[in-house]
Design a protein around this motif. Sequence first.
Motif, PDB file in Angstrom:
ATOM      1  N   ILE A 160       7.031   3.661  -6.906  1.00 12.83           N
ATOM      2  CA  ILE A 160       8.338   2.999  -6.952  1.00 12.83           C
ATOM      3  C   ILE A 160       9.001   3.022  -5.586  1.00 12.83           C
ATOM      4  O   ILE A 160       9.436   1.979  -5.064  1.00 12.83           O
ATOM      5  N   ASP A 161       9.080   4.190  -4.997  1.00 14.14           N
ATOM      6  CA  ASP A 161       9.825   4.311  -3.746  1.00 14.14           C
ATOM      7  C   ASP A 161       9.138   3.566  -2.608  1.00 14.14           C
ATOM      8  O   ASP A 161       9.797   2.943  -1.770  1.00 14.14           O
ATOM      9  N   SER A 162       7.798   3.592  -2.581  1.00 14.07           N
ATOM     10  CA  SER A 162       7.098   2.880  -1.507  1.00 14.07           C
ATOM     11  C   SER A 162       7.218   1.372  -1.686  1.00 14.07           C
ATOM     12  O   SER A 162       7.295   0.615  -0.713  1.00 14.07           O
ATOM     13  N   GLY A 163       7.251   0.914  -2.956  1.00 17.63           N
ATOM     14  CA  GLY A 163       7.452  -0.512  -3.203  1.00 17.63           C
ATOM     15  C   GLY A 163       8.821  -0.969  -2.770  1.00 17.63           C
ATOM     16  O   GLY A 163       8.990  -2.039  -2.166  1.00 17.63           O
ATOM     17  N   VAL A 164       9.836  -0.164  -3.083  1.00 17.66           N
ATOM     18  CA  VAL A 164      11.194  -0.487  -2.653  1.00 17.66           C
ATOM     19  C   VAL A 164      11.268  -0.479  -1.124  1.00 17.66           C
ATOM     20  O   VAL A 164      11.875  -1.370  -0.504  1.00 17.66           O
ATOM     21  N   GLU A 165      10.634   0.505  -0.507  1.00 14.80           N
ATOM     22  CA  GLU A 165      10.635   0.584   0.957  1.00 14.80           C
ATOM     23  C   GLU A 165       9.999  -0.656   1.573  1.00 14.80           C
ATOM     24  O   GLU A 165      10.508  -1.218   2.561  1.00 14.80           O
ATOM     25  N   ALA A 166       8.886  -1.125   0.996  1.00 11.57           N
ATOM     26  CA  ALA A 166       8.219  -2.315   1.520  1.00 11.57           C
ATOM     27  C   ALA A 166       9.121  -3.542   1.404  1.00 11.57           C
ATOM     28  O   ALA A 166       9.189  -4.370   2.330  1.00 11.57           O
ATOM     29  N   LEU A 167       9.836  -3.665   0.322  1.00  9.62           N
ATOM     30  CA  LEU A 167      10.694  -4.831   0.123  1.00  9.62           C
ATOM     31  C   LEU A 167      11.925  -4.799   1.013  1.00  9.62           C
ATOM     32  O   LEU A 167      12.438  -5.852   1.413  1.00  9.62           O
ATOM     33  N   THR A 168      12.417  -3.612   1.337  1.00 20.17           N
ATOM     34  CA  THR A 168      13.618  -3.541   2.184  1.00 20.17           C
ATOM     35  C   THR A 168      13.344  -3.986   3.619  1.00 20.17           C
ATOM     36  O   THR A 168      14.286  -4.181   4.393  1.00 20.17           O
ATOM     37  N   MET A 199       7.261   8.437  -7.977  1.00 18.86           N
ATOM     38  CA  MET A 199       7.856   8.377  -6.636  1.00 18.86           C
ATOM     39  C   MET A 199       6.938   7.628  -5.671  1.00 18.86           C
ATOM     40  O   MET A 199       7.384   6.787  -4.884  1.00 18.86           O
ATOM     41  N   GLU A 200       5.643   7.895  -5.763  1.00 20.11           N
ATOM     42  CA  GLU A 200       4.655   7.280  -4.869  1.00 20.11           C
ATOM     43  C   GLU A 200       4.693   5.756  -4.941  1.00 20.11           C
ATOM     44  O   GLU A 200       4.682   5.075  -3.910  1.00 20.11           O
ATOM     45  N   THR A 239       0.849  -1.184   0.000  1.00 26.50           N
ATOM     46  CA  THR A 239       0.000   0.000   0.000  1.00 26.50           C
ATOM     47  C   THR A 239       0.882   1.230   0.000  1.00 26.50           C
ATOM     48  O   THR A 239       1.815   1.346   0.800  1.00 26.50           O
ATOM     49  N   THR A 240       0.605   2.168  -0.911  1.00 28.24           N
ATOM     50  CA  THR A 240       1.427   3.366  -1.035  1.00 28.24           C
ATOM     51  C   THR A 240       1.080   4.358   0.073  1.00 28.24           C
ATOM     52  O   THR A 240       0.058   4.214   0.758  1.00 28.24           O
ATOM     53  N   PRO A 241       1.910   5.395   0.286  1.00 31.77           N
ATOM     54  CA  PRO A 241       1.619   6.388   1.339  1.00 31.77           C
ATOM     55  C   PRO A 241       0.244   7.045   1.222  1.00 31.77           C
ATOM     56  O   PRO A 241      -0.354   7.418   2.227  1.00 31.77           O
ATOM     57  N   LYS A 242      -0.269   7.174   0.003  1.00 30.78           N
ATOM     58  CA  LYS A 242      -1.584   7.783  -0.182  1.00 30.78           C
ATOM     59  C   LYS A 242      -2.721   6.764  -0.132  1.00 30.78           C
ATOM     60  O   LYS A 242      -3.869   7.095  -0.376  1.00 30.78           O
ATOM     61  N   GLY A 243      -2.370   5.511   0.165  1.00 29.90           N
ATOM     62  CA  GLY A 243      -3.389   4.489   0.334  1.00 29.90           C
ATOM     63  C   GLY A 243      -3.742   3.704  -0.907  1.00 29.90           C
ATOM     64  O   GLY A 243      -4.714   2.931  -0.896  1.00 29.90           O
ATOM     65  N   PHE A 244      -2.972   3.844  -1.992  1.00 25.18           N
ATOM     66  CA  PHE A 244      -3.248   3.080  -3.200  1.00 25.18           C
ATOM     67  C   PHE A 244      -2.762   1.643  -3.038  1.00 25.18           C
ATOM     68  O   PHE A 244      -1.669   1.400  -2.521  1.00 25.18           O
ATOM     69  N   LYS A 245      -3.567   0.685  -3.498  1.00 20.44           N
ATOM     70  CA  LYS A 245      -3.142  -0.707  -3.522  1.00 20.44           C
ATOM     71  C   LYS A 245      -2.231  -0.909  -4.727  1.00 20.44           C
ATOM     72  O   LYS A 245      -2.612  -0.581  -5.853  1.00 20.44           O
ATOM     73  N   ALA A 246      -1.048  -1.442  -4.493  1.00 21.14           N
ATOM     74  CA  ALA A 246      -0.042  -1.517  -5.548  1.00 21.14           C
ATOM     75  C   ALA A 246       0.427  -2.948  -5.773  1.00 21.14           C
ATOM     76  O   ALA A 246       0.389  -3.782  -4.860  1.00 21.14           O
TER      77      ALA A 246
END
Length: 939
Positions: A742-750, A739-740, A660-667
């Motif tokens: 890609i970066d949140s996906g990378v953050e979740a995986l780290t 940014m919303e 889930t992205t910072p703005k609440g989008f399911k990714a």
Amino acid sequence: MQKLLLILAGLAGASPLLAQQAPKKPLDHTVYDQWQSVTNQKISNNGKYVLFQVQPQQGDGTLYLKTPENKTLRTISRGDSALFSADSKFVVFRIKPLYQDVRQAKIKKKKPEQMPKDSLGIYSFETGKLTKYADVKSYKLAEEASVLAFLEVKAPVKEAAKKAPADTLKKITDQLLETKKEGATLTVVNLPTGKVSQFEAVTDYQISKPGNKVAFAVSAPKGSKDVQSGLFVQDVVSGKSKRVSIGKGVYKNLAFDDAGKQLAFTAEKHPEKALEKPFTLYYFNFSGDSAAAIVQPGGKALKTGWAPSGFGKVMFSENGEKLFFGTAPNPIPQDTTLVEFEHAKLDIWNYKDDYLQPMQLKNLKKDLQRNYLAVIYPKQGNKFVQLEDEYLRDSYLAEVKNAEYVLAVTDTAKRISLQWEGATRKQAYLVSTKTGARIAVNPRANKSRFELSPQGKYAIWYDFDAKNWFSFSAATRKTTNLTAKTGVSFTDEENDSPTEPDPYGVAAWSKDDAAVLLFDRYDIWKIDPSTGAATNFTNGLGRKNKMRFRYRLPEDKQKFIDPKDDLWLQVQEDDSKQWGYYRKSLASTKAPERVVLAPQGYSTLTKARNADTFLYTKTSVSQPADVYVSRDLKKETQLSSINPQQKDYNWFTAELVHWTTPKGFKATGILYKPENFDPAKKYPMVAYFYEKLSEGLYKYQAPAPTPSRLDITMFASNGYLVFTPDISYTIGEPGPSAMEFIDSGVEALTKNSWVDATRLGLQGQSWGGYQVAYLITQTNRYAAAWAGAPVVNMTSAYGGIRWESGMSRQFQYEHTQSRIGGTLWEKQDLYIRNSPLFHLPKVQTPVVIMSNDADGAVPWYQGIEMFTDLRRLNKPVWLLQYNGEAHNLVKRENRKDISVRELQFFDHYLKGAPAPAWMVKGVPAVDKGRDWGLQVSQQ
């Protein structure tokens, strides 16, 4: 080292157990050429034979002829472009020259006419005999008979060198006027009887559909006493030939009717030095001695100054009553008194022009060849009807060419807005082939997509403003909204760009134009074009289960669906990304029957014309696209098994990831891992992205030199995690949207212990390159970045030209991919805010830019702007400019080069490997072509 290798080799040979337990090798850059793919797979009309070609990435391929039971009948080295005969008794194919021979000829800089030539092969399934002919330029096979004709490559003729004209218009015009050409030997083979006929000095040829006749044009060499110029017809059965048009000239557009009882062609027989060379349309019905000129330049039926065109396609209607051809104004003759160096050479841009000058120049040859559809009735006293003109110049014939109407579309006087909208407003007409009368289809010009039904009874179109499909009946003149009452959208529900969403499209028509099948996001609708009565053909299963149903006609040249036909519907599940097939009869009201659904990718089906046998390919991450044959898709036979060497290499796995992205989008995205993944270790990770890539979860990706993208296979095999996130966009915020997600996906995986958060990289090409450039201005999370063909300054790119098409770039910022949603002067702040250039001082990430000087999509100065500015800021930056290369690399040697550099770059920053010389000290211009800087530096 050599001694150690010998010891290891001995141990492997002595102990199979040790060999089995030995770790698989990582892929390297030497493996590319050997990796194979299957191409040109076909099934015979009777379903008894299959052919396909296995082609390495570089080298000599092999053509396989097999039965559906996987019995190999013949393998032909270098076999290519194969076709089955209509009776399924023969296969005809090219035999390419040896790759090594072609390579050596290129090394020796041989001229095109001196290069090794193709041969032609003919294989008989009944006798097993293979016949070959050398030096073949082209071949044609009768559509309904086993009659073959082919033209040999003519011997090179030494000519005096000609200086190319300096300006583009003269160069192209000269090429078009150079219509006289020398002939070569034409060979006609009656395959069942083996009878062969040959004719000299042939420049063009055509076989009738039933294979009963062959027409060919002859241009006799100067001084020849044995060869006569003209247009000839051979009777294939008797072997006799007859000259039906006399005289040396240019004969083009040879066309038989479907029965092989009528022939038409265009010809011009003017002296070579004539400045004007208009064509004449000829017709021959085999009842007289010679072809008759039925439409001549300046004829009464034509507009003043018009003539038949040598560039318009000539064709008969299916019943043989109508003859379609092109007409055009006579070209303005060139002024031969002008001296080239004494007149100006310039392009004049005028704000009133329909198209920008670069687009006009790009389409110059096409415009010089432009012609306008007309029809003549040879059996009705040569009744003539002009169907197109300068106003109405783009028309479409029905699949069944006996139809009374053609569909013609125009955007005349509405073309200038193409510059910023990317499309034009169009008006459509049904034009009567009997009278030329024009009936307006849509009430006003708008952004629409038009289609004519197979029988020509209906024009249908998708109206972007109304967001619905409409039909127009040729018989009743009635317009019907086909989709308004269905309660669902037939346009892209996921559209996230500032333009009207595209429709999902047309699947097919049923016989007699009784119904049209339209796609919504998930289902297929069966709709009566006369009333708009609509039925959800897939019974709502698609939307209920989030499965996307799609359909394509499975037989070659099939025009519509018969009511008794079973439809094999391809599906993909949204959530799992699995592929498969469902089955349903066109007449059935029951829900489609599930046949197969699996964690694999399925190609579309190809059906044998006279048998219920299907040919297709299947893939997965670890399974290349091999060929399968089946009658029901449950019991199947695998016919190919390519890339056996893959088992020796460390491959990779693929899995869906969600966050889930910072703005609440399911990714959603895909995470690729090395085959030997160990959760106890920490891995570097590279994020690669474009827009949405998750549908390719089961796509096989062979290791291959990259045109500029990330080679996922190579990186995963060499110990990298690769992450490909799907991105959805907010209008006006393309950079922040990237940014919303890609970066949140990378953050979740780290958050996983096996991802090394200190060794993260970014890679993207084109739109992905832009996103890489933007991300490194917003975060210092990434240790290395690679941006291919990026736009970094939207304010300067906005007014640029896409040189491959000649179009302005404005439309893509206002309406499409760049997603700003307004002009530069309306939304200047958004152009600046989304442009990486204005934020480059914040960059800390080392970055490589690829920007090529022949890029036809992104102005290459965008890469220069990024490089020179980062250089001034003393940031670690490199620019790769491949000379004469396009937006994506085309030349294989350049693809291999960038593949090496890309892995070297990320290995250095994400694995601590020594940097290569090109990164440490560069490659000075004085060393260009002698030193590529790929050696690892010891500094």
